[in-house]
Design a protein around this motif. Structure first.
Motif, mmCIF file in Angstrom:
data_model
loop_
_atom_site.group_PDB
_atom_site.id
_atom_site.type_symbol
_atom_site.label_atom_id
_atom_site.label_comp_id
_atom_site.label_asym_id
_atom_site.label_seq_id
_atom_site.Cartn_x
_atom_site.Cartn_y
_atom_site.Cartn_z
ATOM 1 N N ALA A 5 0.956 -1.258 0.091
ATOM 2 C CA ALA A 5 0.017 -0.048 0.114
ATOM 3 C C ALA A 5 0.890 1.261 -0.109
ATOM 4 O O ALA A 5 0.423 2.373 -0.668
ATOM 5 C CB ALA A 5 -1.088 -0.038 1.125
ATOM 6 N N GLN A 6 2.046 1.022 0.637
ATOM 7 C CA GLN A 6 2.790 2.366 0.671
ATOM 8 C C GLN A 6 3.858 2.578 -0.434
ATOM 9 O O GLN A 6 4.593 3.531 -0.370
ATOM 10 C CB GLN A 6 3.552 2.497 2.216
ATOM 11 C CG GLN A 6 2.551 2.304 3.306
ATOM 12 C CD GLN A 6 1.568 3.301 3.307
ATOM 13 O OE1 GLN A 6 1.790 4.583 3.107
ATOM 14 N NE2 GLN A 6 0.493 2.999 3.736
ATOM 15 N N ARG A 7 3.822 2.073 -1.452
ATOM 16 C CA ARG A 7 4.541 2.174 -2.678
ATOM 17 C C ARG A 7 4.267 3.496 -3.115
ATOM 18 O O ARG A 7 3.191 3.767 -3.369
ATOM 19 C CB ARG A 7 4.551 1.043 -3.581
ATOM 20 C CG ARG A 7 5.175 -0.383 -3.280
ATOM 21 C CD ARG A 7 4.641 -1.352 -4.371
ATOM 22 N NE ARG A 7 3.192 -1.600 -4.365
ATOM 23 C CZ ARG A 7 2.368 -1.710 -5.399
ATOM 24 N NH1 ARG A 7 3.046 -1.744 -6.636
ATOM 25 N NH2 ARG A 7 1.298 -1.840 -5.433
ATOM 26 N N ALA A 8 5.337 4.137 -3.569
ATOM 27 C CA ALA A 8 4.909 5.604 -4.207
ATOM 28 C C ALA A 8 3.884 5.244 -5.556
ATOM 29 O O ALA A 8 3.405 6.044 -5.923
ATOM 30 C CB ALA A 8 6.174 6.483 -4.150
ATOM 31 N N SER A 9 4.458 4.135 -6.183
ATOM 32 C CA SER A 9 3.809 3.965 -7.241
ATOM 33 C C SER A 9 2.466 3.210 -7.437
ATOM 34 O O SER A 9 1.773 3.305 -8.256
ATOM 35 C CB SER A 9 4.644 3.039 -8.311
ATOM 36 O OG SER A 9 4.444 1.753 -7.400
ATOM 37 N N ALA A 10 2.001 2.975 -6.087
ATOM 38 C CA ALA A 10 0.536 2.519 -5.995
ATOM 39 C C ALA A 10 -0.501 3.657 -5.995
ATOM 40 O O ALA A 10 -0.383 4.964 -5.817
ATOM 41 C CB ALA A 10 0.386 1.926 -4.453
ATOM 42 N N THR A 11 -1.402 3.244 -6.771
ATOM 43 C CA THR A 11 -2.588 4.038 -7.120
ATOM 44 C C THR A 11 -3.390 4.273 -5.781
ATOM 45 O O THR A 11 -3.575 3.709 -4.814
ATOM 46 C CB THR A 11 -3.632 3.772 -8.090
ATOM 47 O OG1 THR A 11 -4.134 2.372 -7.786
ATOM 48 C CG2 THR A 11 -2.735 3.281 -9.376
ATOM 49 N N THR A 12 -4.516 5.233 -5.637
ATOM 50 C CA THR A 12 -5.391 5.630 -4.527
ATOM 51 C C THR A 12 -6.154 4.308 -4.123
ATOM 52 O O THR A 12 -6.266 4.179 -3.250
ATOM 53 C CB THR A 12 -6.182 6.770 -4.814
ATOM 54 O OG1 THR A 12 -5.151 8.114 -5.127
ATOM 55 C CG2 THR A 12 -7.093 6.988 -3.722
ATOM 56 N N ARG A 13 -6.594 3.644 -5.483
ATOM 57 C CA ARG A 13 -7.353 2.551 -5.296
ATOM 58 C C ARG A 13 -6.615 1.339 -4.644
ATOM 59 O O ARG A 13 -7.074 0.681 -3.880
ATOM 60 C CB ARG A 13 -8.049 2.013 -6.527
ATOM 61 C CG ARG A 13 -8.947 0.925 -6.119
ATOM 62 C CD ARG A 13 -9.613 0.560 -7.615
ATOM 63 N NE ARG A 13 -10.501 -0.744 -7.774
ATOM 64 C CZ ARG A 13 -11.156 -1.202 -8.667
ATOM 65 N NH1 ARG A 13 -11.123 -0.441 -9.915
ATOM 66 N NH2 ARG A 13 -11.870 -2.198 -8.467
ATOM 67 N N GLU A 14 -5.515 1.133 -5.387
ATOM 68 C CA GLU A 14 -4.732 0.133 -4.674
ATOM 69 C C GLU A 14 -4.067 0.387 -3.026
ATOM 70 O O GLU A 14 -4.082 -0.680 -2.465
ATOM 71 C CB GLU A 14 -3.207 0.009 -5.431
ATOM 72 C CG GLU A 14 -3.536 -0.601 -6.669
ATOM 73 C CD GLU A 14 -2.210 -0.607 -7.607
ATOM 74 O OE1 GLU A 14 -1.651 -1.545 -8.183
ATOM 75 O OE2 GLU A 14 -1.132 0.437 -7.548
ATOM 76 N N ARG A 15 -3.910 1.715 -2.878
ATOM 77 C CA ARG A 15 -3.572 1.997 -1.306
ATOM 78 C C ARG A 15 -4.522 1.752 -0.380
ATOM 79 O O ARG A 15 -4.461 1.130 0.370
ATOM 80 C CB ARG A 15 -2.842 3.284 -1.514
ATOM 81 C CG ARG A 15 -2.221 3.620 0.067
ATOM 82 C CD ARG A 15 -1.865 5.316 0.010
ATOM 83 N NE ARG A 15 -0.687 5.212 -0.779
ATOM 84 C CZ ARG A 15 -0.948 6.196 -1.861
ATOM 85 N NH1 ARG A 15 -1.843 7.013 -2.304
ATOM 86 N NH2 ARG A 15 0.310 6.241 -2.471
ATOM 87 N N ARG A 16 -5.749 2.120 -0.922
ATOM 88 C CA ARG A 16 -6.842 1.882 0.070
ATOM 89 C C ARG A 16 -7.272 0.474 0.083
ATOM 90 O O ARG A 16 -7.549 -0.225 1.265
ATOM 91 C CB ARG A 16 -8.199 2.580 -0.573
ATOM 92 C CG ARG A 16 -9.426 2.224 0.213
ATOM 93 C CD ARG A 16 -10.559 3.023 -0.156
ATOM 94 N NE ARG A 16 -11.084 2.498 -1.673
ATOM 95 C CZ ARG A 16 -10.813 3.313 -2.765
ATOM 96 N NH1 ARG A 16 -10.472 4.710 -2.726
ATOM 97 N NH2 ARG A 16 -11.144 2.826 -3.793
ATOM 98 N N GLY A 17 -7.236 -0.197 -1.285
ATOM 99 C CA GLY A 17 -7.451 -1.632 -1.124
ATOM 100 C C GLY A 17 -6.513 -2.737 -0.327
ATOM 101 O O GLY A 17 -6.762 -3.445 0.626
ATOM 102 N N TRP A 18 -5.208 -2.331 -0.514
ATOM 103 C CA TRP A 18 -4.126 -3.066 0.347
ATOM 104 C C TRP A 18 -4.121 -2.577 1.824
ATOM 105 O O TRP A 18 -3.993 -3.544 2.720
ATOM 106 C CB TRP A 18 -2.801 -2.747 -0.060
ATOM 107 C CG TRP A 18 -2.486 -3.574 -1.266
ATOM 108 C CD1 TRP A 18 -2.202 -3.524 -2.608
ATOM 109 C CD2 TRP A 18 -2.255 -4.896 -1.423
ATOM 110 N NE1 TRP A 18 -1.964 -4.307 -3.544
ATOM 111 C CE2 TRP A 18 -1.963 -5.340 -2.718
ATOM 112 C CE3 TRP A 18 -2.478 -5.960 -0.489
ATOM 113 C CZ2 TRP A 18 -1.896 -6.654 -3.262
ATOM 114 C CZ3 TRP A 18 -2.153 -7.510 -0.674
ATOM 115 C CH2 TRP A 18 -1.865 -7.719 -2.117
#
Length: 539
Positions: free
Chosen positions: A136-149
């Motif tokens: 979730a904390q990868r800078a490349s993660a999208t907003t949706r990915e961050r929330r989902g993870w």
């Protein structure tokens, strides 16, 4: 195949394997999936998630050794796969492969994933929480990915809490606080989805805790106060240990990657590059491991498996070092361990028998220890051969082959040592003595009461397929017996009155207890004995 090969081979041993096989057996047999019971008595030391999973496995496939051990073994295997997946997403397939290989071959992780306790399941969910945070904390993660993870991380911590209690969320929370204090990465807290994640956590954990508390008013005080604060702050459970208790466990447990870890741990911290958003997963993994190690080292209750969640966290930075260090440096780090492994193998080959004789006594006779020797020797020899071959391949720049041969031979060696432990089942399990009694006298009557006099052998109810009546031995069942005292006999005198007045019955006791009761004229027919137990019948 190597990972799952032996989960049906070994007989269950006292105490943990018997306990955690029996609770779900009773759950499946009675249909009461709310209140955990051990030997028919309320047992609130741990939450119910693993009991549910094992009871469901029993329902699907029957009560067997492999169904009893399936969840810990599966949890360990899934943990290896998940760590590999996290490595893949963080830095590519090489990190994924090396991290998975490092975890799957860590001696302590591999061994504990094949022993029936709650720690492998707890470790899986804590690792999923940790890995989901990293993704979730990868800078490349999208907003949706961050929330989902992050939602996945909160859900995993809920499952960790349902597996073994508050440490499933307290330890990750402590690691988060320690990491932000050490790195000044305060912005991380704004990306944790605390409100929605906390709602997910409560929605998953609260229903069972509320329901079991409503049905059993004694649950709240015992589980939350006694089993968490009292256990941590005192040595009431007689599981004390020195402050350095976990040091040798960690040193042996992280093999065969000990030199890679200690030789580069400073570089893991100083050389790890933070992401664009300031998060540094290598440093978080190190802080996570340090917090868990310090927490349990400070605790008044210590068991060897408590530090198991350290190893998946460290597998990722170890995998990173295996990916980035030069072959020559890895070869230099590997060589000392190869030399030590060779010395240990020689010592096992030529010095095992005298050592076994030193540890033998009346409760653990020498012949089973000697029978265990070939398994230990084979395990050491295979691990040494793999280390030697790995060092040789590193010298020739065949890094992946070296990492995999070290990993596979370490896992095979650990599995051989664990499999051979079944040679000691005579003194650590009731399976052998019950099998001999049935062979000599036929099946035991299921209608006759079975008493356990001044002892409780955890594997006995599982192998009998029914509960026993405790006599003058509350031990860990004291809390349950306070609310249901009629389920046990308080004194040996009361048991003698029932025994002598009744018809057919059975009893298990220690040999000294049997000799004393025999001298006092208690009518007993000996059915069988082993170094630790005697089983008798009324007639």
């Amino acid at each position: 195949m190597i990972w799952f090969a032996n989960i049906d081979y070994r007989r269950l041993v006292h105490p943990d394997e018997g306990r955690y096989a029996e609770i779900p057996r009773e759950m499946a047999a009675t249909g009461d999936w709310l209140t955990p019971r051990l030997n028919g008595i309320k047992y609130f030391e741990k939450p119910a998630l693993q009991y549910w999973l094992t009871a469901a496995t029993y329902e699907a496939f029957g009560v067997r050794h492999w169904t009893a051990r399936l969840w810990p073994a599966l949890a360990g295997f899934l943990n290896v796969l998940f760590v590999g997946y996290v490595g893949l997403r963080l830095a590519g397939p090489t990190l994924g492969l090396y991290s998975a290989a490092a975890l799957g071959s860590c001696v302590w992780f591999a061994l504990n994933a094949h022993i029936l306790t709650l720690d492998a399941g707890l470790t899986l969910w804590m690792s999923v929480g940790l890995g989901a945070l990293f993704l979730a904390q990868r800078a490349s993660a999208t907003t949706r990915e961050r929330r989902g993870w992050m939602w996945a991380a909160w859900a995993a911590l809920a499952l960790a809490t349902l597996s073994k209690g508050l440490i499933g969320v307290v330890l990750p929370g402590a690691a988060l606080v320690a990491y932000t204090l050490a790195t000044r990465d305060w912005a991380l807290w704004r990306r944790l989805h605390l409100a929605s994640g906390g709602a997910i956590f409560l929605a998953m954990t609260a229903p069972w805790f509320v329901a079991v508390s409503v049905k059993n008013p004694e649950f709240f005080d015992f589980f939350f106060i006694h089993e968490h604060f009292t256990r941590f702050l005192t040595g009431e459970h007689r599981r004390e240990g020195a402050w350095w208790y976990f040091v040798p466990i960690f040193v042996v447990g992280i093999l065969p990657w000990l030199a890679v870890f200690f030789g580069t741990v400073v570089g893991m911290w100083t050389g790890a590059a933070s992401d664009e958003n300031g998060f540094n997963w290598q440093r978080f993994a190190l802080v996570w491991s340090a917090v868990i190690f310090i927490f349990f080292s400070a605790s008044g209750s210590k068991l060897p498996s408590y530090v198991l969640p350290i190893f998946p966290a460290l597998a990722l930075p170890i995998g990173w070092q295996l990916t980035t260090l030069p072959d020559t440096m890895l070869a230099r780090l590997t060589l000392p361990l190869v030399v030590v492994a060779g010395a240990v193998t020689l010592a096992a080959l030529f010095g095992y028998a005298p050592l076994a004789a030193h540890f033998a006594d009346a409760r653990q006779p020498l012949p089973p220890l000697l029978a265990y020797g070939p398994w230990i020797k084979a395990g050491c020899a295979i691990a040494f051969a793999g280390g030697l071959l790995g060092w040789w391949w590193l010298r020739r720049a065949k890094r992946t082959a070296a990492v995999l041969i070290v990993a596979v031979t370490s896992l095979v060696g650990a599995q051989l040592v664990l499999t051979g432990h079944d040679e000691l089942a005579e003194s650590r399990s009731t399976a052998p003595i019950l099998a001999r009694i049935v062979a000599a006298h036929g099946p035991l009557s299921t209608d006759a009461p079975f008493y356990s006099v001044r002892m409780y052998e955890q594997t006995l109810p599982y192998y009998l397929g029914r509960t026993v009546v405790l006599v003058d031995h509350p031990d860990e069942l004291a809390m349950g017996l306070e609310s249901e005292p009629e389920k046990a006999i308080a004194t040996v005198g009361e048991w003698r009155r029932r025994w002598e007045a009744g018809a057919q019955a059975y009893a298990i006791m220690q040999p000294d207890e049997y000799d004393e009761l025999k001298r006092e004229g208690v009518p007993m027919v000996e059915l069988g004995r082993d170094p630790r137990r005697v089983i008798v019948s009324r007639r």
